[in-house]
Design an enzyme around this catalytic site. Sequence first.
Site, PDB file in Angstrom:
ATOM      1  CG  HIS A   1      -1.034   3.123   4.631  1.00  0.00           C
ATOM      2  ND1 HIS A   1      -0.887   2.130   4.347  1.00  0.00           N
ATOM      3  CD2 HIS A   1      -0.453   3.116   5.706  1.00  0.00           C
ATOM      4  CE1 HIS A   1      -0.514   1.091   5.076  1.00  0.00           C
ATOM      5  NE2 HIS A   1      -0.163   1.953   6.095  1.00  0.00           N
TER       6      HIS A   1
ATOM      7  CB  CYS B   1      -0.959   0.084   1.464  1.00  0.00           C
ATOM      8  SG  CYS B   1      -1.778  -1.263   1.193  1.00  0.00           S
TER       9      CYS B   1
END
Length: 563
Positions: A120, A56
């Site tokens: 993130h 990610c």
Amino acid sequence: TVAPDSKPNVVLIMADDLGIGDLGCFGNVTLRTPNVDRLCKEGIKLTQHISAEAMCTPSRAAFLTGRYPVRTGMVSRNSRRPCSVFNSLGVHGGLPRNETTFAATLKKHGYSTALIGKWHQGLNCKYRNDHCHHPNHYGFDYFYGTPHTLSFSCKPDSTHDTELTLASKLWFCMELIIIAVLTLTVGKLTHLVSVNWLFIICIIFFGFLVAFFWFFSFQNSMYWNCILMRQQEIAEQPMKAERAGTIMMNEAVSFIKRSKDRPFLLFYSLLHVHVPLPTTNEFIGISNHSFYGDNVEEMDFLVGKILDSIDANGLTNNTIVYFTSDHGGHLEAMRGRVHVGGYNGIYKGGKGMAGWEGGIRVPGIIRWPGMLTAGKVIEEPTSLMDIYPTLAALVGATLPQDRVIDGRDLMPLLKGEVQHSEHEFLYHYCGPFLHAVRWHPKNSDAIWKVHFVTPVFHPKGAIGCYDTLFCPCVGENVTHHDPPLLFEISRDPSEYKPLSRDNEPIYDTVIKTVKRALKKHRKTLTPVTEQLTLYNKDLIWLKPCCGVFPFCLCDKEVGNFTM
């Protein structure tokens, strides 16, 4: 149709951990994804759309900047693959502030910009409220979502309700203890009350026990990583994950409505379909694929709501809509004996495997009515990194000249002005370690893939690394190939049959060409601080807190949950 010189609105939709084989328009016949399929029919489908990494954090960094994550330092040389993402909101690493994102570029050209959903890319640097890596610093005017990601601790659990109810009373209990101690101490010193000092000490000791009991909650990352933020204020801690997706969708619809009179960029970064797959009751049990299928079909519903909002506000013809996933589906994700990861179709490998196609080949769909041909399929190599230079070209922006931008402007290819991708070579990294290279020779339909390193699947005969949940990038559980593995993925997309000198006449030519390109590519890399190696340590004083630390609880989203 749209005037060529007008500035189109831009809606970028990114799913999380979605497999390319999970969508109807990419071949799935057992899951219902009518809204994404509609987008396919009305737009262009990219069948060789490639993520710059299979995890990610680095993948999203590359998407935002148009640069390989090894250039921005968003990599880790730790042998444990989970260290290849930011593993907590208590870390002080993040996307370097000197990196330029597509949001920052479009903002300079008059766009209203928003990120709604998953970030993130880091949050704090020195203390819990400095927000040095907040999306506001990277060109996003508005942020609503989670600064971290979903984890198993975010899973809806009935036992959490009891725990949270008890925890919510602890601060009130501490307030009473503090008031009692202060009152009794002042009374004792002024001789207004007659009380033994031992009694006061016992109350203080009891207060320490209460605080110590709550301090143990640091072992549960639900409190510290599973949060929602509106701009730089915590809106919900911990977040109720099963409703978070719907609230974010409502925020996205609201942003579209209030921004319709000026050019806008919306990056709608879905939490779906990352484990633990929090799903609203309306979608539980509706699919043929248990928890994961339910979550995929809910994701499609949310995408449909965004498309409906674009239509309802009369923005359809002047809005570019792009849909993708950050990387391939997670093959090893299990809940008991039930597989809760994505399906990568015919492609080998999955999340964490930065060389095999299943980890990096993602759905790519772009719709712009009146400007791009509906229903067109492009089988040329393209990349998530292409979005930044494509958007920059659309608004007439100049790309940063002091750094290498690895993405390419897609518009000539999308419009049919050229037939060949500008990506002659694409480099497939696992953290800072190069695992494979893709070569698409100019004026040729062939696409070659050279693997220098591949993960060792385990247990033996498996198609993933089920013993460790993620395949590593380096160490004893990878195989270094000498000579390298070679596939012609234009004919063998599943990478089933490796070629050799015995069965491929130009084997040596391909290997030499790729090695020569790789040597040239490596000369363009400059040393940078590896954010995920040095700064991925969990620090208590960086953890966000809604309330008085460590009693960090709040819910400001009551009444903001409607489907």
